[in-house]
Design an enzyme around this catalytic site. Sequence first.
Site, PDB file in Angstrom:
ATOM      1  N   GLY A  12      22.640  20.773   0.716  1.00 24.59           N
ATOM      2  CA  GLY A  12      22.807  19.686   0.561  1.00 24.59           C
ATOM      3  C   GLY A  12      23.703  19.119  -0.549  1.00 24.59           C
ATOM      4  N   TYR A  13      23.582  17.622  -0.849  1.00 28.23           N
ATOM      5  CA  TYR A  13      24.505  16.999  -1.825  1.00 28.23           C
ATOM      6  C   TYR A  13      23.926  17.623  -3.063  1.00 28.23           C
ATOM      7  CZ  TYR A  13      26.182  13.387  -5.154  1.00 28.23           C
ATOM      8  OH  TYR A  13      26.652  12.709  -5.978  1.00 28.23           O
ATOM      9  N   SER A  36      20.684  20.421   8.865  1.00 30.76           N
ATOM     10  CA  SER A  36      20.614  19.074   9.641  1.00 30.76           C
ATOM     11  C   SER A  36      21.412  17.980   8.901  1.00 30.76           C
ATOM     12  CB  SER A  36      19.137  18.692   9.878  1.00 30.76           C
ATOM     13  OG  SER A  36      18.545  18.462   8.496  1.00 30.76           O
ATOM     14  N   SER A 126      11.904  10.130  -6.126  1.00 29.41           N
ATOM     15  CA  SER A 126      12.739   9.166  -6.057  1.00 29.41           C
ATOM     16  C   SER A 126      12.522   8.020  -6.958  1.00 29.41           C
ATOM     17  CB  SER A 126      13.480   8.585  -4.764  1.00 29.41           C
ATOM     18  OG  SER A 126      14.249   7.426  -4.898  1.00 29.41           O
ATOM     19  N   TYR A 150      10.819   6.152   4.300  1.00 28.42           N
ATOM     20  CA  TYR A 150      11.431   6.633   3.343  1.00 28.42           C
ATOM     21  C   TYR A 150      10.767   7.013   2.177  1.00 28.42           C
ATOM     22  CZ  TYR A 150      14.504   8.859  -0.147  1.00 28.42           C
ATOM     23  OH  TYR A 150      14.944  10.032  -1.245  1.00 28.42           O
ATOM     24  N   LYS A 154       8.088   9.866   0.094  1.00 26.67           N
ATOM     25  CA  LYS A 154       8.009  10.412  -1.270  1.00 26.67           C
ATOM     26  C   LYS A 154       6.729  10.054  -2.023  1.00 26.67           C
ATOM     27  CE  LYS A 154      12.062  12.124  -1.210  1.00 26.67           C
ATOM     28  NZ  LYS A 154      12.366  13.650  -1.224  1.00 26.67           N
ATOM     29  N   TYR A 178      14.630  10.841  -9.390  1.00 23.73           N
ATOM     30  CA  TYR A 178      16.093  10.507  -9.283  1.00 23.73           C
ATOM     31  C   TYR A 178      16.267   8.851  -9.473  1.00 23.73           C
ATOM     32  CZ  TYR A 178      16.181  15.364  -7.382  1.00 23.73           C
ATOM     33  OH  TYR A 178      15.741  16.803  -6.955  1.00 23.73           O
ATOM     34  N   PHE A 179      17.159   8.664 -10.056  1.00 22.21           N
ATOM     35  CA  PHE A 179      17.583   7.415 -10.036  1.00 22.21           C
ATOM     36  C   PHE A 179      18.940   7.390  -9.233  1.00 22.21           C
ATOM     37  CE2 PHE A 179      15.017   4.266 -12.277  1.00 22.21           C
ATOM     38  CZ  PHE A 179      13.990   5.340 -12.603  1.00 22.21           C
ATOM     39  N   LEU A 201      26.401   3.231  -2.089  1.00 25.64           N
ATOM     40  CA  LEU A 201      27.414   2.562  -2.833  1.00 25.64           C
ATOM     41  C   LEU A 201      28.634   3.422  -3.276  1.00 25.64           C
ATOM     42  CD1 LEU A 201      28.598  -0.371  -3.863  1.00 25.64           C
ATOM     43  CD2 LEU A 201      27.558   0.242  -5.952  1.00 25.64           C
TER      44      LEU A 201
HETATM   45  P1  NAD Z   1      21.155  16.085   1.521  1.00 27.70           P
HETATM   46  O1  NAD Z   1      20.533  15.367   2.840  1.00 27.70           O
HETATM   47  O2  NAD Z   1      22.671  16.126   1.227  1.00 27.70           O
HETATM   48  O3  NAD Z   1      20.241  17.319   1.180  1.00 27.70           O
HETATM   49  C1  NAD Z   1      19.029  17.499   1.867  1.00 27.70           C
HETATM   50  C2  NAD Z   1      19.023  18.868   2.490  1.00 27.70           C
HETATM   51  O4  NAD Z   1      17.970  19.414   3.160  1.00 27.70           O
HETATM   52  C3  NAD Z   1      20.163  19.056   3.789  1.00 27.70           C
HETATM   53  O5  NAD Z   1      20.994  20.117   3.278  1.00 27.70           O
HETATM   54  C4  NAD Z   1      19.441  19.078   4.811  1.00 27.70           C
HETATM   55  O6  NAD Z   1      20.250  19.825   5.745  1.00 27.70           O
HETATM   56  C5  NAD Z   1      18.056  19.878   4.406  1.00 27.70           C
HETATM   57  N1  NAD Z   1      17.083  19.505   5.084  1.00 27.70           N
HETATM   58  C6  NAD Z   1      16.529  18.484   5.518  1.00 27.70           C
HETATM   59  N2  NAD Z   1      15.268  18.796   6.248  1.00 27.70           N
HETATM   60  C7  NAD Z   1      15.056  19.894   6.539  1.00 27.70           C
HETATM   61  C8  NAD Z   1      14.212  20.660   6.864  1.00 27.70           C
HETATM   62  N3  NAD Z   1      13.181  20.068   7.655  1.00 27.70           N
HETATM   63  N4  NAD Z   1      14.257  22.080   6.645  1.00 27.70           N
HETATM   64  C9  NAD Z   1      15.357  22.688   6.063  1.00 27.70           C
HETATM   65  N5  NAD Z   1      16.110  22.007   5.230  1.00 27.70           N
HETATM   66  C10 NAD Z   1      15.947  20.493   5.585  1.00 27.70           C
HETATM   67  O7  NAD Z   1      20.414  15.008   0.369  1.00 27.70           O
HETATM   68  P2  NAD Z   1      20.444  15.059  -1.092  1.00 27.70           P
HETATM   69  O8  NAD Z   1      21.140  13.761  -1.388  1.00 27.70           O
HETATM   70  O9  NAD Z   1      20.796  16.324  -1.743  1.00 27.70           O
HETATM   71  O10 NAD Z   1      18.924  14.706  -1.584  1.00 27.70           O
HETATM   72  C11 NAD Z   1      18.141  15.872  -1.863  1.00 27.70           C
HETATM   73  C12 NAD Z   1      16.656  15.365  -2.143  1.00 27.70           C
HETATM   74  O11 NAD Z   1      16.755  14.488  -3.131  1.00 27.70           O
HETATM   75  C13 NAD Z   1      16.157  14.962  -0.738  1.00 27.70           C
HETATM   76  O12 NAD Z   1      14.752  15.082  -0.849  1.00 27.70           O
HETATM   77  C14 NAD Z   1      16.241  13.187  -1.316  1.00 27.70           C
HETATM   78  O13 NAD Z   1      15.111  12.468  -0.604  1.00 27.70           O
HETATM   79  C15 NAD Z   1      15.908  13.155  -2.886  1.00 27.70           C
HETATM   80  N6  NAD Z   1      16.670  12.076  -3.427  1.00 27.70           N
HETATM   81  C16 NAD Z   1      17.897  12.009  -3.098  1.00 27.70           C
HETATM   82  C17 NAD Z   1      18.634  10.780  -3.663  1.00 27.70           C
HETATM   83  C18 NAD Z   1      20.126  10.466  -3.446  1.00 27.70           C
HETATM   84  O14 NAD Z   1      20.466   9.295  -3.402  1.00 27.70           O
HETATM   85  N7  NAD Z   1      20.838  11.412  -2.751  1.00 27.70           N
HETATM   86  C19 NAD Z   1      17.965   9.874  -4.585  1.00 27.70           C
HETATM   87  C20 NAD Z   1      16.397  10.327  -4.681  1.00 27.70           C
HETATM   88  C21 NAD Z   1      15.927  11.311  -4.141  1.00 27.70           C
HETATM   89  N1  UDP Z   2      25.419  -1.916  -2.377  1.00 26.98           N
HETATM   90  C1  UDP Z   2      26.464  -2.674  -1.879  1.00 26.98           C
HETATM   91  N2  UDP Z   2      27.221  -2.298  -0.997  1.00 26.98           N
HETATM   92  C2  UDP Z   2      27.197  -1.120  -0.027  1.00 26.98           C
HETATM   93  C3  UDP Z   2      26.193  -0.342  -0.482  1.00 26.98           C
HETATM   94  C4  UDP Z   2      25.270  -0.623  -1.435  1.00 26.98           C
HETATM   95  O1  UDP Z   2      26.677  -3.716  -2.398  1.00 26.98           O
HETATM   96  O2  UDP Z   2      27.861  -1.071   0.823  1.00 26.98           O
HETATM   97  C5  UDP Z   2      24.664  -2.193  -3.388  1.00 26.98           C
HETATM   98  C6  UDP Z   2      23.109  -2.373  -3.059  1.00 26.98           C
HETATM   99  O3  UDP Z   2      22.931  -3.759  -2.687  1.00 26.98           O
HETATM  100  C7  UDP Z   2      22.801  -2.028  -4.388  1.00 26.98           C
HETATM  101  C8  UDP Z   2      23.456  -0.977  -5.234  1.00 26.98           C
HETATM  102  O4  UDP Z   2      24.635  -1.153  -4.402  1.00 26.98           O
HETATM  103  O5  UDP Z   2      22.772  -3.156  -5.391  1.00 26.98           O
HETATM  104  C9  UDP Z   2      23.127   0.455  -5.031  1.00 26.98           C
HETATM  105  O6  UDP Z   2      22.706   0.740  -3.606  1.00 26.98           O
HETATM  106  P1  UDP Z   2      22.646   2.306  -2.882  1.00 26.98           P
HETATM  107  O7  UDP Z   2      22.272   2.056  -1.488  1.00 26.98           O
HETATM  108  O8  UDP Z   2      23.797   2.854  -3.525  1.00 26.98           O
HETATM  109  O9  UDP Z   2      21.310   2.799  -3.778  1.00 26.98           O
HETATM  110  P2  UDP Z   2      19.759   2.168  -3.829  1.00 26.98           P
HETATM  111  O10 UDP Z   2      19.828   1.662  -5.294  1.00 26.98           O
HETATM  112  O11 UDP Z   2      19.770   1.168  -3.002  1.00 26.98           O
HETATM  113  O12 UDP Z   2      19.098   3.511  -3.542  1.00 26.98           O
END
Ligand code: NAD
Ligand code: UDP
Length: 343
Positions: A12-13, A36, A126, A150, A154, A178-179, A201
């Site tokens: 993933g990302y 997925s 998160s 969601y 967490k 993570y922020f 965003l």
């Molecule tokens: P992402 O969706 O890109 O990566 C998650 C990966 O997990 C994907 O590759 C997906 O295929 C895999 N996955 C999902 N369910 C699975 C399962 N049941 N079994 C095996 N693999 C599975 O998301 P991301 O942005 O890389 O986030 C990674 C983690 O960080 C997540 O737990 C997410 O909740 C958390 N997180 C993300 C953010 C964000 O903004 N990206 C912020 C805070 C926390």
């Molecule tokens: N936001 C926005 N337009 C969009 C997506 C997000 O104005 O299309 C704003 C949202 O209201 C928040 C900030 O951008 O103030 C960050 O939102 P994001 O969904 O990226 O992350 P969050 O902090 O909600 O996890």
Amino acid sequence: MKNKILVTGGAGYIGSHTCIALHEAGYDIVVYDNLSNSSHEAMNRISNLIGKPIEFIEGDIRDSESLKKVFADHQFFGVIHFAGLKAVGESVAKPLMYYNNNVSGTITLLEVMTEYNVKRLVFSSSATVYGDPETLPIDESSKRSCTNPYGQSKLVVEHILEDLAVSDSDWNLITLRYFNPVGAHSSGQIGEDPNDIPNNLMPYISQVAVGKLSQLNIFGNDYATIDGTGVRDFIHVTDLAQGHVAALNYLEQQNSALGFLPINLGTGTGTSVLELVTAFSEVSGQKIPYQFADRRAGDIASCYASADKAQSLLGWQAKLSITEMCQDTWRWQSMNPHGYDTV
Ligand code: NAD
Ligand code: UDP
């Protein structure tokens, strides 16, 4: 070669960037992902960037038999657990799917880890667990509360990890909160690849800049912030990846178990939505048309971290600026307008 690490959700990302950072830091990694929300192409690109194939197992964290086979085949030092679903809106529509994947999946993983006596975990939490914060910057002792499934998933996992640490003092459970992760690898080869219209965003802005979307809706311009738009702590995904390396290094230094240890990963600085739009426009040279829209349900005005604990315990600090976050996002987006899809 350093210790071997299992990376769930490593395609993933955030996981893909962390795989590169782990490899560069000398760790041996095995990625376990059900794809997925990711693709084989992401794995290919990670392998190309590090110059060797990565061991990849396509599997689900809820499948205990599949997980047991992985643990039987490898001697892991610990697990970095990214696998999970992350779309807030979808979690409201499909709460059972979110609790099943994020909570049941984590329980299954922890059970298998217990069986194989692997008791070091770095968990992706998160800033959403802080809800609407009473004070800023947010430190790790702030009150936790969530309003959507969601975020609840967490928070529930955090409580499970706390209980686990109490029940068995051998566990090391680092919970990274993570922020707002943004940006992409500086090569432009890997980045965030949302399946649908982005909810977040930064990918929304970059898709407007590349011409895939016509204009950005800015949700709310009447918050009590610098310019009325929401303020967030955007953090470059490469810095975030380094935070995981720092967490593992910290685990390696411990002589006794840590129990449950929550740590914020943020920059400590807030940036408004309008400030990010302006920065992205300057970096990309593209106009980003936008309109103000109503506030988005569940959003808060401002959210930014106290990153002191990560600095003092892990020796980690975010280094990359908002400009670099925009530059790297733009490079990824313009080189890959369809993400990993080659269409
Ligand atoms: P992402 O969706 O890109 O990566 C998650 C990966 O997990 C994907 O590759 C997906 O295929 C895999 N996955 C999902 N369910 C699975 C399962 N049941 N079994 C095996 N693999 C599975 O998301 P991301 O942005 O890389 O986030 C990674 C983690 O960080 C997540 O737990 C997410 O909740 C958390 N997180 C993300 C953010 C964000 O903004 N990206 C912020 C805070 C926390
Ligand atoms: N936001 C926005 N337009 C969009 C997506 C997000 O104005 O299309 C704003 C949202 O209201 C928040 C900030 O951008 O103030 C960050 O939102 P994001 O969904 O990226 O992350 P969050 O902090 O909600 O996890």
